[in-house]
Motif scaffolding. Structure first.
Motif, mmCIF file in Angstrom:
data_model
loop_
_atom_site.group_PDB
_atom_site.id
_atom_site.type_symbol
_atom_site.label_atom_id
_atom_site.label_comp_id
_atom_site.label_asym_id
_atom_site.label_seq_id
_atom_site.Cartn_x
_atom_site.Cartn_y
_atom_site.Cartn_z
ATOM 1 N N ALA A 56 -7.022 -40.932 -13.141
ATOM 2 C CA ALA A 56 -7.890 -41.460 -14.197
ATOM 3 C C ALA A 56 -7.844 -40.577 -15.446
ATOM 4 O O ALA A 56 -7.748 -41.081 -16.573
ATOM 5 N N VAL A 57 -7.891 -39.266 -15.264
ATOM 6 C CA VAL A 57 -7.832 -38.351 -16.409
ATOM 7 C C VAL A 57 -6.470 -38.438 -17.091
ATOM 8 O O VAL A 57 -6.368 -38.424 -18.325
ATOM 9 N N PHE A 58 -5.405 -38.566 -16.297
ATOM 10 C CA PHE A 58 -4.055 -38.694 -16.850
ATOM 11 C C PHE A 58 -3.955 -39.945 -17.724
ATOM 12 O O PHE A 58 -3.437 -39.903 -18.852
ATOM 13 N N LEU A 59 -4.453 -41.070 -17.215
ATOM 14 C CA LEU A 59 -4.369 -42.320 -17.956
ATOM 15 C C LEU A 59 -5.164 -42.265 -19.253
ATOM 16 O O LEU A 59 -4.752 -42.822 -20.271
ATOM 17 N N GLN A 60 -6.301 -41.570 -19.224
ATOM 18 C CA GLN A 60 -7.146 -41.522 -20.414
ATOM 19 C C GLN A 60 -6.662 -40.491 -21.433
ATOM 20 O O GLN A 60 -6.687 -40.739 -22.637
ATOM 21 N N GLN A 61 -6.212 -39.326 -20.950
ATOM 22 C CA GLN A 61 -5.828 -38.266 -21.876
ATOM 23 C C GLN A 61 -4.383 -38.368 -22.342
ATOM 24 O O GLN A 61 -4.074 -38.065 -23.496
ATOM 25 N N VAL A 62 -3.491 -38.780 -21.463
ATOM 26 C CA VAL A 62 -2.072 -38.845 -21.818
ATOM 27 C C VAL A 62 -1.695 -40.213 -22.381
ATOM 28 O O VAL A 62 -0.998 -40.308 -23.396
ATOM 29 N N ARG A 63 -2.165 -41.271 -21.725
ATOM 30 C CA ARG A 63 -1.807 -42.614 -22.190
ATOM 31 C C ARG A 63 -2.856 -43.223 -23.119
ATOM 32 O O ARG A 63 -2.617 -44.284 -23.691
ATOM 33 N N GLY A 64 -4.015 -42.616 -23.227
ATOM 34 C CA GLY A 64 -5.038 -43.097 -24.148
ATOM 35 C C GLY A 64 -5.767 -44.341 -23.683
ATOM 36 O O GLY A 64 -6.310 -45.088 -24.503
ATOM 37 N N TYR A 65 -5.836 -44.591 -22.365
ATOM 38 C CA TYR A 65 -6.515 -45.775 -21.840
ATOM 39 C C TYR A 65 -8.029 -45.596 -21.929
ATOM 40 O O TYR A 65 -8.543 -44.489 -21.805
ATOM 41 N N ASP A 66 -8.750 -46.718 -22.089
ATOM 42 C CA ASP A 66 -10.204 -46.660 -22.015
ATOM 43 C C ASP A 66 -10.639 -46.870 -20.565
ATOM 44 O O ASP A 66 -9.805 -47.013 -19.665
ATOM 45 N N ALA A 67 -11.960 -46.901 -20.334
ATOM 46 C CA ALA A 67 -12.477 -46.981 -18.965
ATOM 47 C C ALA A 67 -12.043 -48.269 -18.262
ATOM 48 O O ALA A 67 -11.699 -48.259 -17.073
ATOM 49 N N ILE A 68 -12.052 -49.377 -19.001
ATOM 50 C CA ILE A 68 -11.702 -50.660 -18.395
ATOM 51 C C ILE A 68 -10.237 -50.680 -17.966
ATOM 52 O O ILE A 68 -9.903 -51.065 -16.837
ATOM 53 N N HIS A 69 -9.350 -50.249 -18.855
ATOM 54 C CA HIS A 69 -7.922 -50.258 -18.524
ATOM 55 C C HIS A 69 -7.596 -49.241 -17.417
ATOM 56 O O HIS A 69 -6.704 -49.471 -16.590
ATOM 57 N N THR A 70 -8.321 -48.141 -17.396
ATOM 58 C CA THR A 70 -8.116 -47.158 -16.327
ATOM 59 C C THR A 70 -8.484 -47.763 -14.979
ATOM 60 O O THR A 70 -7.757 -47.611 -13.993
ATOM 61 N N GLY A 71 -9.620 -48.460 -14.933
ATOM 62 C CA GLY A 71 -10.035 -49.113 -13.692
ATOM 63 C C GLY A 71 -9.035 -50.159 -13.235
ATOM 64 O O GLY A 71 -8.741 -50.285 -12.042
ATOM 65 N N LEU A 72 -8.486 -50.914 -14.189
ATOM 66 C CA LEU A 72 -7.488 -51.924 -13.845
ATOM 67 C C LEU A 72 -6.223 -51.286 -13.287
ATOM 68 O O LEU A 72 -5.591 -51.820 -12.360
ATOM 69 N N MET A 73 -5.835 -50.141 -13.828
ATOM 70 C CA MET A 73 -4.636 -49.459 -13.344
ATOM 71 C C MET A 73 -4.799 -48.964 -11.905
ATOM 72 O O MET A 73 -3.819 -48.837 -11.162
ATOM 73 N N LEU A 74 -6.042 -48.690 -11.500
ATOM 74 C CA LEU A 74 -6.294 -48.219 -10.137
ATOM 75 C C LEU A 74 -6.442 -49.380 -9.144
ATOM 76 O O LEU A 74 -6.626 -49.141 -7.942
ATOM 77 N N THR A 75 -6.350 -50.609 -9.646
ATOM 78 C CA THR A 75 -6.523 -51.785 -8.788
ATOM 79 C C THR A 75 -5.558 -51.836 -7.602
ATOM 80 O O THR A 75 -5.960 -52.220 -6.497
ATOM 81 N N PRO A 76 -4.258 -51.477 -7.749
ATOM 82 C CA PRO A 76 -3.374 -51.508 -6.579
ATOM 83 C C PRO A 76 -3.877 -50.657 -5.416
ATOM 84 O O PRO A 76 -3.730 -51.047 -4.248
ATOM 85 N N ALA A 77 -4.479 -49.505 -5.718
ATOM 86 C CA ALA A 77 -5.034 -48.666 -4.655
ATOM 87 C C ALA A 77 -6.206 -49.371 -3.980
ATOM 88 O O ALA A 77 -6.352 -49.331 -2.750
ATOM 89 N N THR A 78 -7.040 -50.028 -4.776
ATOM 90 C CA THR A 78 -8.180 -50.766 -4.232
ATOM 91 C C THR A 78 -7.702 -51.894 -3.330
ATOM 92 O O THR A 78 -8.251 -52.123 -2.243
ATOM 93 N N VAL A 79 -6.669 -52.606 -3.771
ATOM 94 C CA VAL A 79 -6.094 -53.696 -2.962
ATOM 95 C C VAL A 79 -5.552 -53.145 -1.646
ATOM 96 O O VAL A 79 -5.740 -53.739 -0.575
ATOM 97 N N GLY A 80 -4.877 -52.007 -1.716
ATOM 98 C CA GLY A 80 -4.335 -51.393 -0.506
ATOM 99 C C GLY A 80 -5.430 -51.016 0.476
ATOM 100 O O GLY A 80 -5.298 -51.230 1.693
ATOM 101 N N ILE A 81 -6.533 -50.455 -0.037
ATOM 102 C CA ILE A 81 -7.656 -50.079 0.822
ATOM 103 C C ILE A 81 -8.257 -51.315 1.491
ATOM 104 O O ILE A 81 -8.513 -51.330 2.707
ATOM 105 N N LEU A 82 -8.484 -52.360 0.709
ATOM 106 C CA LEU A 82 -9.097 -53.579 1.255
ATOM 107 C C LEU A 82 -8.187 -54.253 2.283
ATOM 108 O O LEU A 82 -8.650 -54.727 3.318
ATOM 109 N N ALA A 83 -6.880 -54.293 2.005
ATOM 110 C CA ALA A 83 -5.944 -54.948 2.917
ATOM 111 C C ALA A 83 -5.892 -54.234 4.261
ATOM 112 O O ALA A 83 -5.947 -54.864 5.328
ATOM 113 N N SER A 84 -5.795 -52.902 4.231
ATOM 114 C CA SER A 84 -5.717 -52.152 5.483
ATOM 115 C C SER A 84 -7.053 -52.152 6.215
ATOM 116 O O SER A 84 -7.093 -52.202 7.453
#
Length: 447
Positions: free
Chosen positions: A278-306
């Protein structure tokens, strides 16, 4: 109707622990305070919850599982309502940090106790733990995204009001829960043990949050000394024939010790890696909170699926094998993130690694909880549930503190600090895998 209220309660508690991070600046401006003041409130929430988890769990032996769960929900809901109306830092700390922290310590242990004592077999228990663990991981992972959306569209106070609504729904559903028939006999509550365990964990967590500074050794040293006094106290109390806050016998079982170690590492890696990414996405790529959360969605999907497949996997494999497999998958995900994600790489570069990380964590979270809770008989569920939740909360605190200290200690440009922090978390995951490999073959369950 057993699982929905328990899963929703775990979701809202995990959500509260992460959603505040995206609204720190907005809250500070609105309340006329500093970012440090709001961060203090977040820190105190973690401290309160971690410090009181063991005593809160033991209270279920005296109040009953369902009653303790409902009491925790009530305290939590009042805290969230008070925080939503806060006009200053003091009210925010009272509502969010203290009341919601106390409420969490009262309602979370009964969740895992109720699942354990009402499940007739390992597969059923694994399926239910999968739903509860998945809800907790989803709350932690989606907290920044949901919090960012609500803060942007409705304001930060609406995030607390959402928690009040969810808690109200949980209370309605929880009224239909049936109190397990076998509740341990009530004895005198170990007040001294409760004070020592809470104080020891308090100083340990404070020390962890000061990691990278000289204060770390001061607070951590005091915390370890108090915890040593706590273990001496419960051994003495047990020898005298009195019931201690936690039975020392709990820690003599090798499977339990190693299972708790894997739980600690799992939450350390999950929270630490989410923090770094999250810090990498915000500080290096300049993402805001919403876009950072969306980028972490694959991990959330993986957790829910397993997590959704936990019951099916438990029927086919032992919990020990699932924990080992989960670590292997999570480590592979971390390695892929390290290899593929760069400051100028595309959005898709993070998807494979984050999905595997989430899937691996989802597999082993459920299996570890199932393994540890199943090792103790119903009469000892108040003990093991509190210890298990404390260990997990400590893992979350250590993960964020460790990642933060690595990021702060490396000043070279080009994302080197983020790569080093992820590499450090990968090594910790390897240590967790080693602990999983040392778990002995399954023995007949204690219950």
């Amino acid at each position: 109707m057993l699982v929905p209220p328990l899963a929703l309660a775990q979701f809202v508690a995990s959500y509260a622990a992460t959603t505040m991070t995206v609204a720190v600046s907005v809250i500070a401006t609105d309340l006329g305070t500093t970012v440090l003041g709001v961060q203090t409130a977040i820190t105190l929430f973690t401290l309160t919850m971690a410090s009181l988890m063991v005593p809160g769990s033991k209270l279920t032996d005296f109040l009953g599982r369902k009653r303790c769960f409902l009491l925790g929900l009530l305290v939590y809901g009042v805290g969230a309502l008070l925080a939503s109306a806060a006009q200053g830092t003091v009210t925010l700390i009272l509502g969010y940090s203290l009341l919601q922290g106390i409420g969490s310590a009262l309602m979370i242990p009964p969740i895992y106790i109720l699942v354990t004592v009402t499940s007739s077999d390992v597969a059923t228990r694994a399926r239910r733990f999968g739903v509860v663990s998945g809800a907790g991981a989803l709350g932690a992972a989606a907290g920044p995204l949901i919090g960012g959306l609500i803060t942007t569209w409705l304001g930060w106070r609406a995030s607390f009001l959402l928690q009040v609504v969810i808690v109200g729904l949980v209370v309605v559903l929880a009224l239909r829960l049936v109190e397990p028939p076998e509740v341990p006999a009530r004895t005198r509550f170990d007040v001294v043990g409760a004070v020592l365990s809470a104080a020891g964990l308090f100083f340990v967590v404070v020390g962890i949050l000061q990691m990278g500074t000289s204060l770390f050794w001061v607070f951590a040293g005091v915390g370890v000394a108090i915890l040593y006094a706590f273990f001496a106290h419960i051994r003495t109390r047990e020898r005298k024939g009195h019931e201690p806050l936690v039975s020392p016998a709990l820690f003599r079982d090798r499977t339990t010790r190693l299972g708790l170690a894997t739980q600690h590492v799992q939450w350390l890696v999950l929270q630490g890696s989410f923090f770094v990414i999250a810090v990498f996405l915000q500080q290096v790529r300049g993402y805001d909170a919403i876009h950072t959360g969306l980028m972490l969605t694959p991990a959330t999907v993986g957790i829910l699926a397993s997590s959704a497949a936990a019951g099916r996997m438990a029927r086919r494999h032992s919990q020990r094998r699932l924990i080992r497999g989960g670590f292997v998958v999570a480590i592979a995900g971390l390695v892929l993130v390290l290899l593929l994600v760069r400051a100028d790489s595309g959005v898709a570069s993070a998807v494979p690694g984050l999905f595997l990380l989430g899937a691996g964590v989802g597999i082993m979270l459920t299996a570890s909880v199932n393994l540890v809770q199943s090792r103790s008989p119903d009469a000892a569920q108040g003990d093991i549930s509190g210890v298990s939740r404390s260990v997990s909360n400590l893992g979350s605190s250590v993960g964020t503190a460790l990642a933060g200290s690595v990021l702060a200690g490396v000043t070279r440009p080009g994302g080197t600090s983020f790569a080093l922090a992820l590499a450090t978390l990968t090594l910790v995951a390897v240590v967790g895998l080693i602990a999983a490999l040392l778990i002995p073959k399954p023995l007949p369950q204690a219950r």
